[in-house]
Every structure is written in structure tokens, then in C-alpha cells.
Design an enzyme around this catalytic site. Structure first.
Site, PDB file in Angstrom:
ATOM      1  N   SER A 283       0.827  -1.204   0.000  1.00  0.00           N
ATOM      2  CA  SER A 283       0.000   0.000   0.000  1.00  0.00           C
ATOM      3  C   SER A 283       0.864   1.258   0.000  1.00  0.00           C
ATOM      4  O   SER A 283       1.976   1.280   0.541  1.00  0.00           O
ATOM      5  CB  SER A 283      -0.900   0.004   1.241  1.00  0.00           C
ATOM      6  OG  SER A 283      -1.535   1.259   1.407  1.00  0.00           O
TER       7      SER A 283
ATOM      8  N   TYR B 170      -2.302   5.437  -4.156  1.00  0.00           N
ATOM      9  CA  TYR B 170      -3.223   6.540  -3.912  1.00  0.00           C
ATOM     10  C   TYR B 170      -2.570   7.776  -4.514  1.00  0.00           C
ATOM     11  O   TYR B 170      -1.467   8.160  -4.093  1.00  0.00           O
ATOM     12  CB  TYR B 170      -3.422   6.788  -2.420  1.00  0.00           C
ATOM     13  CG  TYR B 170      -4.142   5.726  -1.650  1.00  0.00           C
ATOM     14  CD1 TYR B 170      -5.409   5.290  -2.028  1.00  0.00           C
ATOM     15  CD2 TYR B 170      -3.569   5.181  -0.504  1.00  0.00           C
ATOM     16  CE1 TYR B 170      -6.075   4.329  -1.294  1.00  0.00           C
ATOM     17  CE2 TYR B 170      -4.236   4.224   0.244  1.00  0.00           C
ATOM     18  CZ  TYR B 170      -5.491   3.797  -0.161  1.00  0.00           C
ATOM     19  OH  TYR B 170      -6.155   2.852   0.574  1.00  0.00           O
TER      20      TYR B 170
ATOM     21  N   THR C 130      -5.903   2.990  -6.916  1.00  0.00           N
ATOM     22  CA  THR C 130      -7.105   2.949  -6.091  1.00  0.00           C
ATOM     23  C   THR C 130      -7.850   4.265  -6.206  1.00  0.00           C
ATOM     24  O   THR C 130      -7.281   5.337  -5.987  1.00  0.00           O
ATOM     25  CB  THR C 130      -6.746   2.648  -4.629  1.00  0.00           C
ATOM     26  OG1 THR C 130      -6.088   1.377  -4.584  1.00  0.00           O
ATOM     27  CG2 THR C 130      -7.983   2.597  -3.754  1.00  0.00           C
TER      28      THR C 130
ATOM     29  N   LYS D 242      -8.530  -0.164  -8.925  1.00  0.00           N
ATOM     30  CA  LYS D 242      -9.129  -0.776  -7.737  1.00  0.00           C
ATOM     31  C   LYS D 242     -10.171   0.171  -7.137  1.00  0.00           C
ATOM     32  O   LYS D 242      -9.902   1.361  -6.965  1.00  0.00           O
ATOM     33  CB  LYS D 242      -8.048  -1.098  -6.708  1.00  0.00           C
ATOM     34  CG  LYS D 242      -8.552  -1.826  -5.470  1.00  0.00           C
ATOM     35  CD  LYS D 242      -7.387  -2.193  -4.563  1.00  0.00           C
ATOM     36  CE  LYS D 242      -7.836  -2.994  -3.355  1.00  0.00           C
ATOM     37  NZ  LYS D 242      -8.669  -2.203  -2.428  1.00  0.00           N
TER      38      LYS D 242
ATOM     39  N   HIS E  50     -13.542  -1.312  -0.921  1.00  0.00           N
ATOM     40  CA  HIS E  50     -12.486  -0.971   0.032  1.00  0.00           C
ATOM     41  C   HIS E  50     -12.704  -1.678   1.364  1.00  0.00           C
ATOM     42  O   HIS E  50     -12.432  -1.126   2.435  1.00  0.00           O
ATOM     43  CB  HIS E  50     -12.428   0.551   0.244  1.00  0.00           C
ATOM     44  CG  HIS E  50     -11.044   1.071   0.511  1.00  0.00           C
ATOM     45  ND1 HIS E  50     -10.269   1.649  -0.470  1.00  0.00           N
ATOM     46  CD2 HIS E  50     -10.283   1.098   1.630  1.00  0.00           C
ATOM     47  CE1 HIS E  50      -9.118   2.009   0.031  1.00  0.00           C
ATOM     48  NE2 HIS E  50      -9.089   1.682   1.311  1.00  0.00           N
TER      49      HIS E  50
END
Length: 395
Positions: A121, A145, A171, A261, A285
Site C-alpha cells: 500500500s 493513492y 485505487t 481498484k 475498500h
């Protein structure tokens, strides 16, 4: 009769007693401080999205075929330009070193040993280089992100590419942080703060606190340090202006495959594929953003019908067993991702706990496939599963 041999290793002894992901969750809850456990276990607002996603997998009926040769079962699949020994990978999850000091390194090394992908992540607590070191021969994916500081985002992407990561998960369902109320009630911050309640909570969990206080301080893939709540961190990082033009630009920057995503409608599935990405991840999520969001497993048949058989579709949210994974594959998913199931194992026993998660899911997948009369993932089809109705829209 004979006496059962005594296992002197306490971690091995307790993990051997875990036969389901729910068992690992129970161990994790006993051994992890409330703030860290609730961050993993909780979801947004009333947590309806998560509950409904899990219920959707319970509300199925399998249709087994008999008299099939299932002496050998092939669980391998092709996804994102490569092979995976099992039809699931480890989802990107933030702050893993708060769950257990071994953090993402434990997840990456366990994934590599099992021959499945590991996803890091943007708010992971291990660098891309650290994950590559822990999983040098395996498949590593990076979850992006897009931050308000675009240069910082793309520097991170470049580091992941240089470290050999082969797939980018962009995402798109986090323009702002969801209302994760358990964190608010717990006063959960990064790093965890010592208060009278956390001290009391720590007394029966000394191993976690000793590890946390004696290992290297928390650092992040996306920033060097942070002082504050998780919601404040996410709102400071995430860029709510990201649009389809940005997605096309990101796609052109990445040398490998790009998946989007956070897809939650058929129309958005079609729209991002038209931009030219390689695949999508149907996901709400883990119920951590918009409560009462669509259920990814329910969306799956419609999205598959819209995109056709050649589109790559990954599914996450709500998966708690190998049977859930088999059901998702039968209904049209090419692959799945597990997040909480991995973190429950991590909290229960570090690297060995993640190994146990993978072992439990693998055994459940093989057993379910054999009982369905299926010898390979490719044989699974919608005829093997019926989604039973519980929530039906009113006319």
C-alpha cells in the site's frame, strides 16, 4: 493410544489450533491492542458494507458434480501477465507494522514462498525496496493513492518499478477518508499514543508492546513520519481532483500492467477499461469508505457480462474462506485479494501466522473444488453457484 507430543514453541502451538480464518481472528483479538485490532477489523460508519459483503458469500448454494476425477487439483491461475500458484493474493493494507512488528515483510515473504502476489500500500509501513528484499523472487504489486503532491506520488511509483514490482493497482475510491468510527472512539493515532486506557489494554498483551517499543520506529512508503489520526493522514494525502485524464496519464507512466481498484458500478467498469487499463478490481475498500456501498460479489456477474470474457477482473471485500474464493471464481472473477484474512494471521503470529492464513485458504479451496467435482480453476463456471437473494431492490 499415545500421548500427543508437546510443541514447545508457543506461537506454533496456538497457530496449530487455528483451522479457519475466524480462529485466526480470535487469536489476533486476544494478542493485539484494541486500537490496532479495531483498525483492521472495523469498517466505516455502521459497518453495513462489510457485513453485507460477507453475508453475500454465505448466501450462496453450490452445485456439485459427481463421478469426476479430482485426484489432482490445479489451483494456479494467470493474472496480470504472470502466474499465481493460488487464485488469491495479498491485498494492499496500510500500517501493517502496527498490527505486528514484522509487518509487510512477513506478508511479502510468505506470499513469495506460496507463489502468490503481494501488494504494498501507499500507506504501507515498509518501503518498496524493503518489500523487494523480503520477496526477491516473487511477484510484488504496488497500490497507488494519487496524492496532492503529484511529484511525490510518481517518485514512489518510480521506486516501485525500479524495485521490480510488476503491477500497479490505482485505487480510486478514496477522495476522502471514510468515517471509521472505531478509530475515532478509540482515539487511535499514528504512532499509537500511550494513555491510561492503552496502558490498561497493554497489560495482557506485553509481547506486542515490547516488539513495538523495541523495533525500528514506524516509517511509511509514502512519507517519513506522521503524528495524528489516520483520518487526518488520509485526508492530507489523498487528492480528490483525480479524474479519468489522470488515470490515462498514470497508465502511461507505468511499465507493467495497470489495474483500477475500487470499481463499484458496471458503468465505471466499462469507463476505466475504455481508458486502456489492463483490468479492474471490484471492491468497496473492505467496507471502509462508503457505508451501504454496492456488494462486489453481487456486481460480479453483471460486470463480467459487460466486459466480456477477455477482461481481467479481480474481486475483494468480504472473503473469509477458500469457499468464498471458489464462489467468486465460479461467478466470473479471474482472481481475488484477501486483506483482513492476511492481517488476522499477521496479528496472530507474524510470518508464521501469514503462512497459516495461506495454508487454511489453500486447503479450503482444494477441498471445495474436489467436492464440486472440479479439477482446475478453469473448470469453474456460474453453473456451480447460485447467489441467493436477501436484499432485493424495491420497484
Amino acid at each position: 493410544m499415545k500421548f500427543k507430543g508437546f510443541e514447545p514453541d508457543g506461537r506454533a502451538r496456538r497457530l496449530a489450533k487455528a483451522h479457519t480464518i475466524a480462529d485466526l481472528r480470535a487469536i489476533a483479538k486476544r494478542r493485539t491492542p484494541k486500537g490496532a485490532f479495531d483498525y483492521t477489523d472495523g469498517a466505516a460508519e455502521a459497518e453495513l458494507s462489510l457485513a453485507r459483503a460477507r453475508q453475500a458469500f454465505l448466501d450462496i448454494e453450490f452445485h456439485p458434480a459427481i463421478l469426476r476425477d479430482v485426484s489432482q487439483v490445479d489451483t494456479s491461475v494467470s493474472i496480470a501477465g504472470g502466474r499465481s500458484a493460488l487464485p488469491f493474493g495479498i491485498a494492499p493494507t496500510g500500517f501493517a507494522r502496527m498490527m505486528h512488528s514484522e509487518g509487510e515483510r512477513a506478508g511479502a515473504s510468505a506470499a513469495g514462498a506460496a507463489g502468490i502476489p503481494f501488494s504494498l500500500s501507499t500507506v504501507g509501513t515498509t518501503s518498496p525496496e524493503g518489500v523487494a528484499e523480503a520477496n526477491p523472487e516473487g511477484r510484488n504489486w504496488f497500490q497507488l493513492y494519487m496524492q496532492k503532491d503529484r511529484d511525490k506520488s510518481m517518485q514512489l511509483v518510480s521506486r516501485a518499478a525500479a524495485a521490480g514490482f510488476d503491477t500497479l493497482l490505482v485505487t480510486v475510491d478514496v477522495p476522502v477518508a471514510g468515517a471509521r468510527l472505531r478509530d475515532s472512539y478509540n482515539g487511535f493515532t499514528i504512532p499509537p499514543a500511550l494513555t491510561p486506557s492503552t496502558v490498561l489494554n497493554a497489560i495482557p498483551r506485553p509481547e506486542w508492546w515490547i516488539n513495538f517499543l523495541t523495533t525500528e520506529p514506524l516509517t511509511f512508503a509514502s512519507l517519513s513520519e506522521w503524528q495524528g489520526t489516520i483520518g487526518e493522514l488520509l485526508d492530507a494525502l489523498f487528492d480528490p481532483t483525480v479524474d479519468f485524464e489522470d488515470l490515462a496519464w498514470i497508465r502511461d507512466q507505468w511499465p507493467g500492467q495497470v489495474f483500477v481498484k475500487g470499481i463499484q458500478t458496471v458503468a465505471d467498469a466499462r469507463a476505466v477499461m475504455d481508458v486502456g487499463v489492463d483490468g479492474i478490481v471490484l471492491s468497496n475498500h473492505g467496507g471502509r469508505q462508503l457505508d451501504r456501498a454496492p456488494i462486489p460479489f453481487h456486481l460480479l456477474p453483471s460486470v463480467r457480462a459487460e466486459l466480456g470474457e477477455d477482461a481481467q477482473i479481480i474481486l475483494d471485500t468480504g472473503i473469509m474462506s477458500g469457499a468464498d474464493i471458489v464462489a467468486a471464481l465460479a461467478m466470473g472473477a479471474d482472481f481475488t485479494l484477501v486483506g483482513r484474512a492476511y492481517l488476522y494471521g499477521l496479528m496472530a503470529g507474524g510470518r508464521e501466522g501469514v503462512d497459516r492464513t495461506i495454508e487454511i485458504l489453500s486447503k479450503e479451496i482444494v477441498r471445495t473444488m474436489k467436492l464440486l467435482g472440479v479439477a482446475s480453476v478453469a473448470e469453474l463456471n456460474p453453473g456451480h453457484v447460485t447467489q441467493l437473494q436477501r436484499l432485493v431492490p424495491r420497484g
